[in-house]
Scaffold this active site. Structure first.
Site, PDB file in Angstrom:
ATOM      1  N   ASP A 124       0.725  -1.216  -0.116  1.00 43.18           N
ATOM      2  CA  ASP A 124       0.157  -0.067   0.005  1.00 43.18           C
ATOM      3  C   ASP A 124       0.840   1.054  -0.159  1.00 43.18           C
ATOM      4  OD1 ASP A 124      -2.944   0.398   0.023  1.00 43.18           O
ATOM      5  OD2 ASP A 124      -2.872  -1.143   1.500  1.00 43.18           O
ATOM      6  N   ASP A 226      -3.628   4.055  -2.397  1.00 46.96           N
ATOM      7  CA  ASP A 226      -4.807   4.509  -1.495  1.00 46.96           C
ATOM      8  C   ASP A 226      -5.520   5.774  -1.880  1.00 46.96           C
ATOM      9  OD1 ASP A 226      -6.473   3.752   1.100  1.00 46.96           O
ATOM     10  OD2 ASP A 226      -5.701   5.845   1.636  1.00 46.96           O
ATOM     11  N   GLU A 285      -7.110   2.493  -6.247  1.00 52.56           N
ATOM     12  CA  GLU A 285      -8.048   2.493  -5.400  1.00 52.56           C
ATOM     13  C   GLU A 285      -9.030   4.017  -5.797  1.00 52.56           C
ATOM     14  OE1 GLU A 285     -10.272   2.632  -1.180  1.00 52.56           O
ATOM     15  OE2 GLU A 285      -8.555   4.120  -1.848  1.00 52.56           O
ATOM     16  N   HIS A 346     -10.958  -5.584   3.384  1.00 52.38           N
ATOM     17  CA  HIS A 346     -10.765  -5.213   5.094  1.00 52.38           C
ATOM     18  C   HIS A 346     -11.853  -4.182   5.480  1.00 52.38           C
ATOM     19  CE1 HIS A 346      -8.156  -2.189   3.197  1.00 52.38           C
ATOM     20  NE2 HIS A 346      -8.322  -1.683   4.291  1.00 52.38           N
ATOM     21  N   ASP A 347     -12.708  -3.729   4.735  1.00 53.99           N
ATOM     22  CA  ASP A 347     -13.609  -2.535   4.956  1.00 53.99           C
ATOM     23  C   ASP A 347     -14.994  -2.872   4.598  1.00 53.99           C
ATOM     24  OD1 ASP A 347     -11.758  -0.334   5.950  1.00 53.99           O
ATOM     25  OD2 ASP A 347     -11.384  -0.099   3.693  1.00 53.99           O
TER      26      ASP A 347
END
Length: 682
Positions: A124, A226, A285, A346-347
């Site tokens: 990331d 991100d 993303e 993960h969200d």
């Protein structure tokens, strides 16, 4: 043919050949076009030192599991130095590993070990904002000359400057501005601990180019970017003029997201990536109002992939699925890029629970996985989905770690509940829309979820714990009987159970701990070999049956289904990249002579609604199917998906090679089980 007849043979081959086949795939100059990329949420994957938190050494020791699974690459969530205000997405030092996760030597060892197993490593990068503890922001608060120009500091409005500079709202809720003691305000589109960087300042671009080179020199194979859409803000920072702005993300133009200027940043990064031997890749993303706008992020001179969240958000409805698939493929094909597919991360609530929970949810999740892996392009697998893990919905409040929960941000974006429930079916979506709709408009199944920009969104405002002094800010859904070890009989649940599951899924949206519970590796009791002692979030009793050890070798298990599917994805020439197995004609991609009705069209390159017989860029083609069934072909391959609660009979389209539930065929006809997906070779 049943899954148990197919999986053992393929699983056995996988155990011996997956590393070599991964290496072969990874050597391709365009490996990323059809890669299966596994997301590791580092703190929940494996703990090496007994502190209850996963770390880089733990990941390294478990890499053989990923090689045997058959994935091509590993994506690691942030492990940089951070106060952990937002689980590491608040970075204080981009070139150092947080002691919680290890050190730089551990990162280097992990990359080398992954490469030895034929696995690529993606990390990331968080360029939209830093931590409030970053040296730059501390200098800005201390009044160092010029330091505030790297961020968005502005005077307030009103006679005494007591009002924020504009009406922008944080994705986490409340104003996107926080005031400091000297009266200025700074912008944070997320938490107050995450001040936004000003990419108009040349030092910001220089710093991140240096950061990327640092990790590329260490050997990483790419970056997941991100909030790739948020780096540039509209000139003048204009007001939006309405509230509930989180509900507009990805649906309407906004002055703080998807500005045209972001593309020059990504072009500069592509040039940097291309200067390294590899190839090294960038994954955006990104949220954009249209598929066409999203496709701009993956033009040939920009990033290699962009996450396609529409597939994740899609309800368990064949018409909706087909629309999402068609539009996604068409948009990326227009710029020559592969489409990506993802079901969980993960969200968001894990898709076993989103699809209804229990046996029904697991059956649908297994079927959705085979559908995803049969589509042209690249697929992302979130850790634990290969085990059929459900969302943990009964975590006690005192155990929760999500900063959004700890701040008391319990009012959620109403779209999130409806979208989560939408996957479970129309009945569940309606139930959740009723429950959540009072919070605001837009609670429709299939709409974008509330984790826009990689975060859970729509939380009500509240003071942030640990903020700089003087600032102000405007039962575990475990396996049911008959579904041990992640397997299912494919039986359907009634409407009442479906609605209850939808409410349960919606109730977890914005509370992200339930999808982050550490993995079970072996054993009958917690921590299931996650680490030497305990885990940072409690694991449910009963997860021993879902562990890697328990499912390995079980022909009915979800783990063996994933292993078999990934082995077949490599073995069948028509699967994988958009151009995989093309023979130059759409006619050759279907069963028999490939003929079909006039509306059989290739979604990758439709050219205004092309009829059958015209070559299509991805070799995929829809075929006639009964109501509730999706049926498509790729060269030498057919996929059937039955979304109905009852079995469906149709002519056998080929030779069955893998199914998410036992399927009966006499070679001429087939009885497709409810909530199932089957792969056929021609």
């Amino acid at each position: 043919m049943t899954h148990e007849l197919t999986a053992p043979r393929l699983a056995s081959a996988s155990s011996n050949a997956s590393a070599s086949s991964a290496s072969s795939s990874a050597s391709s100059s365009a490996w990323w076009r059809d890669a299966v990329i596994y997301q590791v949420y580092v703190r929940s994957f494996a703990d090496s030192d007994g502190d209850g938190v996963g770390d880089l050494r733990g990941v390294r020791t478990r890499l053989p599991h990923l090689a045997r699974l058959g994935v091509d690459a590993v994506w690691l969530t942030p492990f940089y130095v951070s106060p952990q205000a937002d689980a590491g997405y608040d970075v204080a030092d981009y070139r150092a590993v947080d002691p919680l996760f290890g050190d730089l030597a551990d990162a280097d060892d992990l990359v080398r070990a992954a490469h030895a197993l034929g696995l690529r490593v993606i990390v990331d990068v968080v360029p939209n904002h830093t931590s409030e503890e970053h040296a730059w922001f501390r200098a800005a608060l201390a009044g160092e000359p010029g330091a505030r120009e790297r961020y968005w500091f502005r005077p307030g409005r009103g006679a005494d400057g007591a009002e924020p500079p504009n009406d922008w709202e944080s994705v986490f809720g409340g104003p996107a501005w926080t005031r400091v003691p000297d009266g200025d305000w700074y912008l944070h589109l997320f938490a107050p601990e995450q001040p936004d960087l000003n990419w108009d300042h040349p030092e910001v671009a220089e710093e991140f180019a240096s950061v990327l080179r640092f990790w590329l020199d260490l050997g990483v194979d790419g970056f997941r970017v991100d909030v790739a859409h948020g780096l540039v803000k509209a000139p003048g920072l204009p007001d939006i003029g309405r509230g509930a702005q989180a509900t507009l993300i990805g649906t309407e133009p906004l002055p703080f997201f998807d500005q045209d200027g972001v593309h020059e940043i990504h072009r500069s990064w592509r040039r940097l990536l291309d200067s390294y031997e590899g190839p090294r890749i960038g994954v955006a993303e990104a949220w954009a109002p249209t598929s066409e706008r999203l496709a701009l992020y993956v033009r040939p001179d920009e990033l290699h992939q962009a996450f396609n969240f529409r597939f994740l958000n899609c309800p368990w409805d064949p018409a909706s699925m087909r629309t999402v698939i068609d539009e996604s493929l068409a948009a990326t094909a227009s710029v020559g890029a592969p489409t990506t597919w993802v079901l969980s991360n993960h969200d968001v609530v894990r898709h076993v629970t989103r699809y209804g929970g229990g046996e029904q949810g697991l059956a649908r999740a297994r079927a959705a996985a085979l559908l995803m892996l049969a589509l042209p392009g690249s697929a992302y697998v979130y850790q634990g989905e290969e085990l059929g893990l459900p969302e943990v919905t009964d975590l006690p409040d005192e155990a929760r770690q999500d900063p959004a929960f700890r701040r008391g941000h319990r009012q959620r974006d109403p779209r999130a509940g409806a979208a989560a429930a939408g996957a479970a079916g129309a009945g569940a979506a309606a139930a959740v829309a009723t429950a959540a709709g009072a919070a605001g408009a837009g609670a429709t199944a299939g709409s974008a979820t509330g984790f826009a920009a990689g975060r859970a969104t729509g939380f009500a405002a509240g003071p942030a714990a640990g903020s700089v002094a003087g600032r102000t800010t405007g039962s575990a859904a475990g396996p049911t009987a008959g579904s041990a070890a992640g397997r299912t009989t494919g039986s359907a649940a009634g409407p009442a159970r479906e609605e209850a599951a939808g409410r349960e899924a919606a109730g977890q949206d914005g509370l992200r701990d339930g999808c982050r519970v550490p993995l079970p590796w072996s054993g009958a009791e917690p921590p299931y070999d996650f680490g030497p002692a305990g885990s940072w979030l409690p694991q449910p009793a009963g997860w021993g049956a879902l562990s890697v050890a328990a499912q390995t070798g079980d022909p009915h298990s979800t783990l063996e289904l994933y292993r078999a599917a990934l082995e077949l994805r490599r073995a069948l020439p028509g699967l994988g990249a958009p151009e995989a197995g093309q023979s130059g004609s759409a006619d050759s991609s279907g069963p028999g002579d490939g003929s079909g009705p006039a509306d059989s069209r290739g979604p990758c390159d439709r050219r205004g609604g092309s009829a059958a017989g015209i070559p299509y860029s991805c070799g995929m083609r829809w075929l006639p199917a009964p109501e509730g069934v999706l049926l498509f072909s790729r060269p030498g391959f057919v996929c059937t998906l039955n979304t109905r609660a009852t079995a469906v009979e149709l002519p056998a389209p080929g030779r069955p090679v893998l199914s998410s539930s036992p399927v009966e065929t006499d070679g001429r006809t087939v009885l497709l089980p409810p909530d199932s997906c089957t792969w056929w070779a021609l």
